[in-house]
Design a protein around this motif. Structure first.
Motif, PDB file in Angstrom:
ATOM      1  N   GLY A 293       0.739  -1.090  -0.412  1.00 31.45           N
ATOM      2  CA  GLY A 293      -0.091  -0.128   0.372  1.00 31.45           C
ATOM      3  C   GLY A 293       0.851   1.129   0.066  1.00 31.45           C
ATOM      4  N   ALA A 294       1.790   0.988  -0.050  1.00 26.40           N
ATOM      5  CA  ALA A 294       2.490   2.364   0.020  1.00 26.40           C
ATOM      6  C   ALA A 294       2.577   3.284  -1.041  1.00 26.40           C
ATOM      7  CB  ALA A 294       4.418   1.517  -0.666  1.00 26.40           C
ATOM      8  N   SER A 295       2.406   4.499  -0.497  1.00 28.22           N
ATOM      9  CA  SER A 295       2.504   5.777  -1.981  1.00 28.22           C
ATOM     10  C   SER A 295       2.464   7.008  -0.967  1.00 28.22           C
ATOM     11  CB  SER A 295       0.661   5.615  -2.242  1.00 28.22           C
ATOM     12  OG  SER A 295       0.401   6.440  -1.019  1.00 28.22           O
ATOM     13  N   GLN A 296       2.464   8.139  -1.824  1.00 31.42           N
ATOM     14  CA  GLN A 296       3.291   9.405  -1.557  1.00 31.42           C
ATOM     15  C   GLN A 296       2.527   9.990  -1.836  1.00 31.42           C
ATOM     16  OE1 GLN A 296       5.682  11.097  -4.865  1.00 31.42           O
ATOM     17  NE2 GLN A 296       4.607  12.279  -4.610  1.00 31.42           N
ATOM     18  N   THR A 297       2.391  11.389  -0.519  1.00 28.55           N
ATOM     19  CA  THR A 297       1.423  11.969  -0.142  1.00 28.55           C
ATOM     20  C   THR A 297       1.596  12.957  -0.663  1.00 28.55           C
ATOM     21  OG1 THR A 297       1.827  12.141   2.247  1.00 28.55           O
ATOM     22  CG2 THR A 297      -0.302  10.347   1.105  1.00 28.55           C
TER      23      THR A 297
ATOM     24  N   ALA B  40       0.280  13.331  -4.828  1.00 30.02           N
ATOM     25  CA  ALA B  40       1.200  12.288  -4.871  1.00 30.02           C
ATOM     26  C   ALA B  40       1.570  12.198  -6.923  1.00 30.02           C
ATOM     27  CB  ALA B  40       0.141  10.740  -5.754  1.00 30.02           C
TER      28      ALA B  40
ATOM     29  N   ASP C 257       4.874   9.275   3.152  1.00 32.33           N
ATOM     30  CA  ASP C 257       4.129   8.253   2.707  1.00 32.33           C
ATOM     31  C   ASP C 257       2.835   8.660   3.286  1.00 32.33           C
ATOM     32  OD1 ASP C 257       3.786   7.723   5.334  1.00 32.33           O
ATOM     33  OD2 ASP C 257       5.438   6.303   5.565  1.00 32.33           O
ATOM     34  N   GLN C 258       2.288   7.338   2.679  1.00 33.53           N
ATOM     35  CA  GLN C 258       0.550   6.982   3.374  1.00 33.53           C
ATOM     36  C   GLN C 258      -0.234   7.277   4.610  1.00 33.53           C
ATOM     37  OE1 GLN C 258       2.759   5.058   1.986  1.00 33.53           O
ATOM     38  NE2 GLN C 258       2.614   2.776   3.267  1.00 33.53           N
ATOM     39  N   ALA C 259       1.138   6.872   5.623  1.00 32.99           N
ATOM     40  CA  ALA C 259       0.452   7.549   6.804  1.00 32.99           C
ATOM     41  C   ALA C 259       1.131   9.576   6.658  1.00 32.99           C
ATOM     42  CB  ALA C 259       1.116   6.877   7.573  1.00 32.99           C
TER      43      ALA C 259
ATOM     44  N   ASN D 158       2.859   3.705  -5.103  1.00 36.25           N
ATOM     45  CA  ASN D 158       2.619   5.072  -5.526  1.00 36.25           C
ATOM     46  C   ASN D 158       1.762   4.495  -6.950  1.00 36.25           C
ATOM     47  OD1 ASN D 158       2.573   7.751  -4.897  1.00 36.25           O
ATOM     48  ND2 ASN D 158       3.756   8.615  -6.454  1.00 36.25           N
TER      49      ASN D 158
ATOM     50  N   THR E  11      -2.040   2.005  -8.798  1.00 35.31           N
ATOM     51  CA  THR E  11      -2.655   1.239  -8.291  1.00 35.31           C
ATOM     52  C   THR E  11      -2.941  -0.199  -9.178  1.00 35.31           C
ATOM     53  OG1 THR E  11      -3.986   2.913  -8.621  1.00 35.31           O
ATOM     54  CG2 THR E  11      -3.651   2.684  -6.142  1.00 35.31           C
TER      55      THR E  11
ATOM     56  N   THR F  83      -3.437  -2.115  -4.019  1.00 36.44           N
ATOM     57  CA  THR F  83      -2.566  -0.787  -4.306  1.00 36.44           C
ATOM     58  C   THR F  83      -1.761  -1.455  -3.716  1.00 36.44           C
ATOM     59  OG1 THR F  83      -3.176  -1.683  -1.647  1.00 36.44           O
ATOM     60  CG2 THR F  83      -4.399   0.296  -2.299  1.00 36.44           C
TER      61      THR F  83
END
Length: 894
Positions: free
Chosen positions: A64-68, A97, A122-124, A857, A859, A885
């Motif tokens: 689920g890693a993503s850039q926010t 993102a 990151d997503q968090a 980053n 899906t 994700t």
């Protein structure tokens, strides 16, 4: 120098097995920005873009890693940038993102090195470790910054020997940095103090010379020395002074002239002062041992004319009597060559050598390539060695050029086709490799006017092409499919020389139809955006005021009168659209928008009914000939559709409405004339007639299944073999696999009897051919890319990897794998803008195991075949796509 472009199947299989076997043991590592590029290049030198594009990816293995959010830090001081301070552009924390951003900081200055890094969250919401520092360096930025003069020797276009130029100068201070900028009409090699600068080949890239001239920048700090220095430049003809004669009339190009160059060597000293050493009439010139050079045919070299040390500081040049003259610039548009260069990418040893006579040998390198050979030999002075390059041998074992010399029109016997001539100096062991030429070949027939000794080690070959990074791999349980993928890639690369070509031997022309057909194959397998952006600029240079484009680009004038209908020159729309889909970058669409609009409007003016007969049609068909009006009208519809979509993307709402209506008119006109809605048949129901409308979206939604069924029936009636030319070959596999018949598509793709891709493979092909018939009397080049769509279809039709039009650049990956009968395993990877996508499946005793990796980053929308499917032991509803994700997944399909 060796670098494998297509890894052996066993190695790839081990790679995949090892990767997935290791997955449970991989611990999540702290994420950070990675893969930083400017204008899609790593730490480029000499860029002219005022708002260069900056890209990166999130390197994070967590599920689920993503850039926010991101922050860009850009400045001229690397220490300050490392500390998080940027004096050129320091953005706020931007909640986004996006990993593609155009520079919007302070105006960039010429001759300046900028350092940059990206900080990600990151997503968090966690602040990740900052990226490593990358850099980009501006070039001249503006033509008015050139200080040097274009110069040449006082010779005419008919003079054969290539000119040397040299200049000496003194350095009395401590150097901080030094950069060389060189713009050339023709080709060049540059030397400083005897050492060749850079490892590029055939620089600068071929353009419409009277409309755009490219310059190349080099860091030459380490090449200069205190005291006396020397610069040497050797100029070649390239396409600028085309001395060979062929049907394309390049020898009559409006720009043709004796090669010329302009050089600025900009030296910055540690005391802050700057000195620029420039080209001018104070340079000296002489003729070189390169006594003839033609990009089209070959190169002749007389080693007896060598001048050892000609590019060294202490060379005595008092005999250099030639006049250096100032020349007008080839064009008034001199811009940076910001793209991957051509290189000798792979060194290839001779596989076998056969002695046919006392002074006649044939070398076989074991595969068909684009490039050059290098011979090392010892013999008497004046010994003439001829190296004849060919793709095949005749019955007597001699090099046979009868399949590739069709369009050559020599005026005498002084310029033999694909035949280098090397005259020995007699001074011990000598080596020759052409500097300003490349060829297409597998065999080299070497003849000598006097006795010499040759061994298998005497000749090596070099695979030359634009050195684009491989970003895709395919491997399967079917060795023929693996060979097809490898051969397709080798043909694609053999036809990439700063622009896409049709073949590396007979023509080297930028045929538009071949290029758009193979563009997806190229983009799945190689990072080629810089080549395509340059080539679309060539399109804009060549476009007539009324919108017409030539069939070959660049051109010396030929091609506006033949072969340039929408089935070929749809490159102007299709390639910018494909770049948008694969990279998520709309710049090429924006740059090309006016050109697309002019082109579409021109066709509309010529053919107001919506149907056009302008085009070549389904070129080199097996047997059945489809109507040109049908195929060309479908491509016209495609152009209008892309124009409408581009208008929407670029915020041109009125144009979107206008061109959507035009596309609908064309579509309706095609279907009114060619589609029998009762039977679902277009025209006579030939493979091309059915597959081209299906593939390009002309078929009404409610009739797609009926038309696809008719196509599957037609293919079955043809014994699951092809009956298409290049337009049908582009469409047929996806038309089947996208519409419910992947098994039929795979049967066609994996055939090993005539006519098929596999038929070429089982008959020894290492590249793709120009004709389904191996023994055809014409159209029989053995290294063409125009049937190369199968290389893309392997990713699309079996691995099921597709970009998403609503989230381009693989921001959302569409995965629709097909577990086709007859295939036990299929593995594919593609390194997109967000990282490595993996789609891999293997049959098991109970079904199929399907493994997926979605990059950080991004899906994925995963559609599995109807039936029972499980993820981590839990059943899935296969009637709906699975939304994934980032991360790795293992599906079990029963």
């Amino acid at each position: 120098m060796k670098k494998s472009m297509c890894k052996p199947a066993l190695y790839i299989a081990i790679l995949f097995v090892s990767f997935f076997a290791a997955q449970p043991a991989i611990a999540a590592v702290p994420g950070k920005g990675d893969g930083l590029k400017c204008e899609y290049l790593i730490n480029p030198i000499g860029i002219d873009a005022k708002h260069p594009r900056l890209t990166w990816l999130l390197n994070d293995t967590k599920q689920g890693a993503s850039q926010t959010a991101y922050q860009l830090i850009i400045g001229t001081d690397s220490v300050a940038v490392n500390a998080g301070k940027g004096d050129s552009w320091l953005t706020a924390k931007v909640a986004s993102a996006a990993n593609l951003v155009s520079y919007q900081g302070k105006d960039l200055k010429p001759y300046t090195k900028y350092y940059w890094r990206v900080q990600l969250w990151d997503q968090a919401g966690n602040k990740l470790a900052p990226s490593a520092i990358a850099s980009f360096e501006t070039g001249l930025m503006d033509m008015r910054n050139w200080k040097g003069t274009f110069i040449s020797d006082n010779k005419g276009i008919a003079v054969n020997p290539a000119p040397y130029f040299r200049h000496t100068f003194k350095i009395g201070k401590t150097i901080k940095t030094a950069r060389a900028y060189i713009a050339v009409g023709g080709l060049y090699e540059m030397y400083i103090n005897g050492k060749k600068i850079g490892n590029h080949r055939l620089d600068p890239m071929y353009t419409r010379f009277d409309r755009r001239t490219l310059y190349v920048a080099y860091d030459v700090t380490a090449n200069l020395q205190s005291g006396k220095n020397a610069i040497g430049v050797l100029l070649g003809n390239g396409w600028y002074n085309h001395q060979s004669t062929a049907v394309w009339y390049f020898h009559q190009a409006p720009w043709r002239n004796r090669p010329t160059f302009c050089l600025d060597l900009r030296i910055t000293y540690t005391d802050g002062s700057v000195e620029t050493v420039t080209s001018g009439t104070n340079w000296k010139t002489s003729l070189s041992p390169v006594v003839f050079n033609s990009i089209y045919t070959a190169e002749h070299y007389d080693a007896r004319k060598e001048q050892p040390g000609w590019n060294m500081p202490d060379f005595v040049d008092t005999t250099w009597k030639g006049d250096v003259i100032p020349r007008s610039a080839p064009s008034q548009n001199i811009v940076a060559q910001s793209m991957q260069p051509i290189r000798n990418v792979e060194e290839i040893d001779t596989k076998t050598i056969t002695k046919l006579d006392n002074n006649l040998w044939v070398f076989d390198i074991g595969r068909n390539i684009s490039g050059v050979s290098k011979i090392t030999v010892k013999g008497d002075s004046g010994t003439v060695i001829r190296l004849k390059h060919a793709e095949r041998l005749n019955k007597n074992g001699h090099a046979d050029q009868s399949n590739i010399d069709l369009h050559y029109r020599p005026t005498d016997d002084k310029d033999p086709f694909q035949t280098d001539i090397f005259i020995l100096s007699g001074k011990g062991e000598e080596t020759f490799m052409p500097k300003f030429n490349y060829k297409g070949f597998q065999y080299v027939e070497v003849s000598s006017s006097k006795p010499i000794q040759l061994t298998k080690e005497s000749l090596k070959a070099y695979f030359m092409h634009s050195d684009v990074t491989p970003i895709g791999e395919v491997n399967s349980s079917n060795q023929t499919i693996n060979q097809i993928w490898s051969a397709t890639n080798h043909s694609y690369l053999s036809n990439l020389f700063g622009y896409p070509t049709d073949c590396p031997q007979r023509e080297k022309n930028g045929w538009t139809g071949d290029a758009h057909i193979a563009s997806e194959t190229g983009l799945y397998n190689f990072d080629g955006i810089t080549i395509y952006e340059k080539w679309l600029a060539d399109h804009r240079d060549e476009q007539q005021p009324n919108g017409t484009l030539p069939s070959i680009i660049p051109t010396g004038g030929w091609g506006y009168e033949w072969g340039n209908g929408p089935d070929w020159t749809s490159t102007i729309a299709i390639i910018p659209w494909n770049i948008y889909m694969f990279y998520g970058d709309s710049k090429l669409l924006a740059d090309s928008y006016t050109a697309i609009e002019k082109y579409v409007t021109h066709i509309d003016n010529l053919y107001p009914t919506g149907l056009t007969t302008w085009g070549l049609g389904d070129w080199v068909p097996v047997k059945s000939v489809s109507p040109v009006e049908l195929t060309s009208s479908v491509y016209y519809y495609t152009d209008a559709s892309i124009l409408a979509k581009a208008a929407k993307i670029l915020g041109k709402q009125a144009d979107f409405v206008k061109y959507s209506a035009l596309a609908a008119k064309i579509k309706n006109a095609i279907n009114a004339k060619y589609l029998n809605s009762q039977t679902g048949v277009y025209g006579k129901g030939l493979q091309t007639e059915l597959s081209v409308p299906l593939y390009w979206g002309v078929v009404p939604e409610n009739l797609k299944s009926k038309v696809a069924a008719k196509l599957a029936e037609r293919v079955a009636a043809d014994n699951f073999h092809l009956d298409v030319g290049i337009l049908g070959a582009k469409a047929i596999l996806s038309a089947l696999s996208d519409n419910g018949y992947p098994d039929v598509a795979y049967k066609v793709a994996s055939q090993e009897t005539f006519p098929s891709w596999g038929w070429w493979m089982v008959n020894g092909a290492t590249t793709l051919y120009e004709n389904w018939q191996i023994d055809a009397k014409s159209d029989i080049s053995l290294n063409h890319i125009m049937f190369g769509e199968i290389g893309a279809w392997l990713y699309k039709g079996i691995a099921g990897i597709h970009p998403d039009q609503d989230h381009p650049g693989f921001k959302n990956v569409i995965l629709q794998p097909h577990f086709v009968p007859g295939l036990n395993e299929f593995n594919a990877t593609h390194d997109g803008p967000y990282g490595k996508i993996i789609s891999s499946w293997q049959r098991t005793p109970t079904g199929v195991t399907y493994r997926v990796t979605v990059p950080a980053n991004s899906t994925a929308t995963i559609t599995l075949p109807a039936g029972k499917a499980y993820l981590s032991g839990k059943p899935l509803n296969t009637t709906l796509p699975y939304k994934a994700t980032a991360g790795s997944y293992v599906f079990e399909v029963k």
